[in-house]
Design a protein around this motif. Sequence first.
Motif, PDB file in Angstrom:
ATOM      1  N   SER A  53       0.796  -1.230   0.000  1.00  0.00           N
ATOM      2  CA  SER A  53       0.000   0.000   0.000  1.00  0.00           C
ATOM      3  C   SER A  53       0.825   1.274   0.000  1.00  0.00           C
ATOM      4  N   ASP A  54       2.130   1.169   0.231  1.00  0.00           N
ATOM      5  CA  ASP A  54       2.964   2.370   0.143  1.00  0.00           C
ATOM      6  C   ASP A  54       3.507   2.580  -1.262  1.00  0.00           C
ATOM      7  N   GLN A  55       3.124   1.724  -2.204  1.00  0.00           N
ATOM      8  CA  GLN A  55       3.553   1.845  -3.590  1.00  0.00           C
ATOM      9  C   GLN A  55       2.518   2.627  -4.404  1.00  0.00           C
ATOM     10  N   PRO A  56       2.928   3.286  -5.510  1.00  0.00           N
ATOM     11  CA  PRO A  56       1.964   4.013  -6.348  1.00  0.00           C
ATOM     12  C   PRO A  56       0.877   3.077  -6.879  1.00  0.00           C
ATOM     13  N   ALA A  57      -0.373   3.542  -6.810  1.00  0.00           N
ATOM     14  CA  ALA A  57      -1.502   2.733  -7.271  1.00  0.00           C
ATOM     15  C   ALA A  57      -2.286   3.396  -8.391  1.00  0.00           C
ATOM     16  N   LEU A  58      -2.242   4.728  -8.460  1.00  0.00           N
ATOM     17  CA  LEU A  58      -3.048   5.447  -9.451  1.00  0.00           C
ATOM     18  C   LEU A  58      -2.363   6.752  -9.828  1.00  0.00           C
ATOM     19  N   LEU A  59      -2.301   7.027 -11.118  1.00  0.00           N
ATOM     20  CA  LEU A  59      -1.803   8.308 -11.631  1.00  0.00           C
ATOM     21  C   LEU A  59      -2.922   8.961 -12.431  1.00  0.00           C
ATOM     22  N   ILE A  60      -3.302  10.172 -12.013  1.00  0.00           N
ATOM     23  CA  ILE A  60      -4.297  10.953 -12.738  1.00  0.00           C
ATOM     24  C   ILE A  60      -3.568  12.069 -13.469  1.00  0.00           C
ATOM     25  N   SER A  61      -3.845  12.219 -14.758  1.00  0.00           N
ATOM     26  CA  SER A  61      -3.220  13.292 -15.540  1.00  0.00           C
ATOM     27  C   SER A  61      -4.295  14.039 -16.305  1.00  0.00           C
ATOM     28  N   TRP A  62      -3.987  15.293 -16.653  1.00  0.00           N
ATOM     29  CA  TRP A  62      -4.972  16.144 -17.313  1.00  0.00           C
ATOM     30  C   TRP A  62      -4.265  17.154 -18.217  1.00  0.00           C
ATOM     31  N   PRO A  63      -4.982  17.715 -19.183  1.00  0.00           N
ATOM     32  CA  PRO A  63      -4.387  18.701 -20.084  1.00  0.00           C
ATOM     33  C   PRO A  63      -4.317  20.081 -19.436  1.00  0.00           C
ATOM     34  N   LYS A  64      -3.440  20.907 -19.958  1.00  0.00           N
ATOM     35  CA  LYS A  64      -3.314  22.285 -19.472  1.00  0.00           C
ATOM     36  C   LYS A  64      -4.546  23.097 -19.866  1.00  0.00           C
ATOM     37  N   VAL A  65      -5.067  23.853 -18.895  1.00  0.00           N
ATOM     38  CA  VAL A  65      -6.188  24.755 -19.158  1.00  0.00           C
ATOM     39  C   VAL A  65      -5.625  26.152 -19.386  1.00  0.00           C
ATOM     40  N   THR A  66      -5.975  26.766 -20.502  1.00  0.00           N
ATOM     41  CA  THR A  66      -5.451  28.079 -20.866  1.00  0.00           C
ATOM     42  C   THR A  66      -6.488  29.157 -20.602  1.00  0.00           C
ATOM     43  N   TYR A  67      -6.138  30.103 -19.742  1.00  0.00           N
ATOM     44  CA  TYR A  67      -6.995  31.241 -19.440  1.00  0.00           C
ATOM     45  C   TYR A  67      -6.547  32.441 -20.286  1.00  0.00           C
ATOM     46  N   PRO A  68      -7.419  33.456 -20.431  1.00  0.00           N
ATOM     47  CA  PRO A  68      -7.073  34.615 -21.271  1.00  0.00           C
ATOM     48  C   PRO A  68      -5.937  35.466 -20.725  1.00  0.00           C
ATOM     49  N   ILE A  69      -5.623  35.334 -19.444  1.00  0.00           N
ATOM     50  CA  ILE A  69      -4.512  36.102 -18.872  1.00  0.00           C
ATOM     51  C   ILE A  69      -3.425  35.146 -18.420  1.00  0.00           C
ATOM     52  N   SER A  70      -2.210  35.654 -18.331  1.00  0.00           N
ATOM     53  CA  SER A  70      -1.069  34.832 -17.956  1.00  0.00           C
ATOM     54  C   SER A  70      -0.861  34.890 -16.449  1.00  0.00           C
ATOM     55  N   ALA A  71      -1.146  33.777 -15.785  1.00  0.00           N
ATOM     56  CA  ALA A  71      -0.973  33.666 -14.331  1.00  0.00           C
ATOM     57  C   ALA A  71      -1.005  32.188 -13.973  1.00  0.00           C
ATOM     58  N   PRO A  72      -0.501  31.814 -12.786  1.00  0.00           N
ATOM     59  CA  PRO A  72      -0.520  30.400 -12.392  1.00  0.00           C
ATOM     60  C   PRO A  72      -1.955  29.865 -12.314  1.00  0.00           C
ATOM     61  N   VAL A  73      -2.115  28.620 -12.723  1.00  0.00           N
ATOM     62  CA  VAL A  73      -3.401  27.939 -12.663  1.00  0.00           C
ATOM     63  C   VAL A  73      -3.321  26.868 -11.573  1.00  0.00           C
ATOM     64  N   SER A  74      -4.273  26.878 -10.652  1.00  0.00           N
ATOM     65  CA  SER A  74      -4.310  25.891  -9.572  1.00  0.00           C
ATOM     66  C   SER A  74      -5.219  24.729  -9.966  1.00  0.00           C
ATOM     67  N   TYR A  75      -4.777  23.523  -9.655  1.00  0.00           N
ATOM     68  CA  TYR A  75      -5.552  22.334  -9.969  1.00  0.00           C
ATOM     69  C   TYR A  75      -5.827  21.526  -8.698  1.00  0.00           C
ATOM     70  N   ALA A  76      -6.973  20.860  -8.667  1.00  0.00           N
ATOM     71  CA  ALA A  76      -7.327  19.956  -7.582  1.00  0.00           C
ATOM     72  C   ALA A  76      -8.075  18.769  -8.181  1.00  0.00           C
ATOM     73  N   ILE A  77      -8.053  17.657  -7.463  1.00  0.00           N
ATOM     74  CA  ILE A  77      -8.720  16.441  -7.914  1.00  0.00           C
ATOM     75  C   ILE A  77      -9.878  16.150  -6.973  1.00  0.00           C
ATOM     76  N   GLN A  78     -11.032  15.828  -7.529  1.00  0.00           N
ATOM     77  CA  GLN A  78     -12.204  15.462  -6.747  1.00  0.00           C
ATOM     78  C   GLN A  78     -12.586  14.017  -7.033  1.00  0.00           C
ATOM     79  N   PHE A  79     -12.848  13.267  -5.942  1.00  0.00           N
ATOM     80  CA  PHE A  79     -13.337  11.897  -6.029  1.00  0.00           C
ATOM     81  C   PHE A  79     -14.736  11.865  -5.426  1.00  0.00           C
ATOM     82  N   ASP A  80     -15.644  11.126  -6.044  1.00  0.00           N
ATOM     83  CA  ASP A  80     -16.994  10.994  -5.488  1.00  0.00           C
ATOM     84  C   ASP A  80     -17.600   9.674  -5.956  1.00  0.00           C
TER      85      ASP A  80
END
Length: 360
Positions: A53-80
């Motif tokens: 259980s201390d080994q990697p079990a799942l990798l979630i990846s996603w594409p870059k989201v481009t906003y109209p202005i240049s600034a850092p984009v924060s990402y979070a993952i939701q499970f339900d």
Amino acid sequence: MKKYINKLFVLGSLLFLAASCETEGQLTTLATVTFPSAIEASSSTIVLKEDVSDQPALLISWPKVTYPISAPVSYAIQFDLTTDIKGSEAWQKAKRIDAGQDVLSKSFTGAELNKIATDLGLKPDTAGELVIRIESTMDHRIYSDPITITVTPYLKTVVMGEIYMPGSYQGEWNVETAASLNEIQVGVYQGYMTLAADRDPIFKFNKARNWTQFYGAGATNSDLKNMSDTNFVLPGAGSYQIKANLNTLKWSSTPYSWGIVGTSQAGGWDNSTPMNYDHQTKTWKITANLVTGALKFRLNNSWTINYGPADPSTNTINLDNGGAYDIPEAGVYEVTFKIDEVDPVSNGYPATATCTIVKK
């Protein structure tokens, strides 16, 4: 007339500000922003096992989201759960995990994924579905289309064992007073230690407080080999979280330190002063010159995990509390911090810890 002109000026200013706000809104909040493609999971069907259980079990990846202005984009993952993503309360019970700014993937160990699954209500040893989506935030928040994976969690075993870590960090090797690593999962042990700059970084793992059975390094420094004379080697001076997995015969060290933070210490609110771990009393300690000001505790020089007192008249400190102790006068202080970290990965950090602040 002057009064009338002033009124016109104020009205014109308000109209200008309103127009400016509307223009800015069109550039950011009102602009259409979407995920350009689907998110991906490394596996769609996962059967979790406690012994790895201390080994990697799942990798979630996603594409870059481009906003109209240049600034850092924060990402979070939701499970339900599939039953909780529709209606007026859709996603309200989701487990949300911050991924960070401008990152496009996050990995989860078996223990982390097992906690998410069981917290959401999946039954041990029974396959169930989890729905996953990504949250993207800059000036406003958007979500990816969800994906579904099947996860079979395990029932965590109650464990109570220990192994021991004799080494040069003690000054003289002494298995009877060596740091202990507590069993947090079947065959997986975790503990903490501090290596001083004037001590050698070598050690071994012992099954008991004797030399009847011990582990040294195998083919590499991270491999455990039964009764090997080759010592393990730490990266260098500092405090570490040590993990040893007797199921996979691997070990790891991660820089890990609780510290004091606030205006009473040299780094202010930006940089913590690290504490040292006393493995015999299982307490984090520091003797430091403090000035009048505030003091609280945080992990790894970051605000992600921090403790402050809800009641500064007590020695109890609370997780994510905004309070701080007041250091009334400058001087040399001995500060201690004690926390019951059974297994932060699967159990989270405890709601309270304890501390002492004593002027020398």
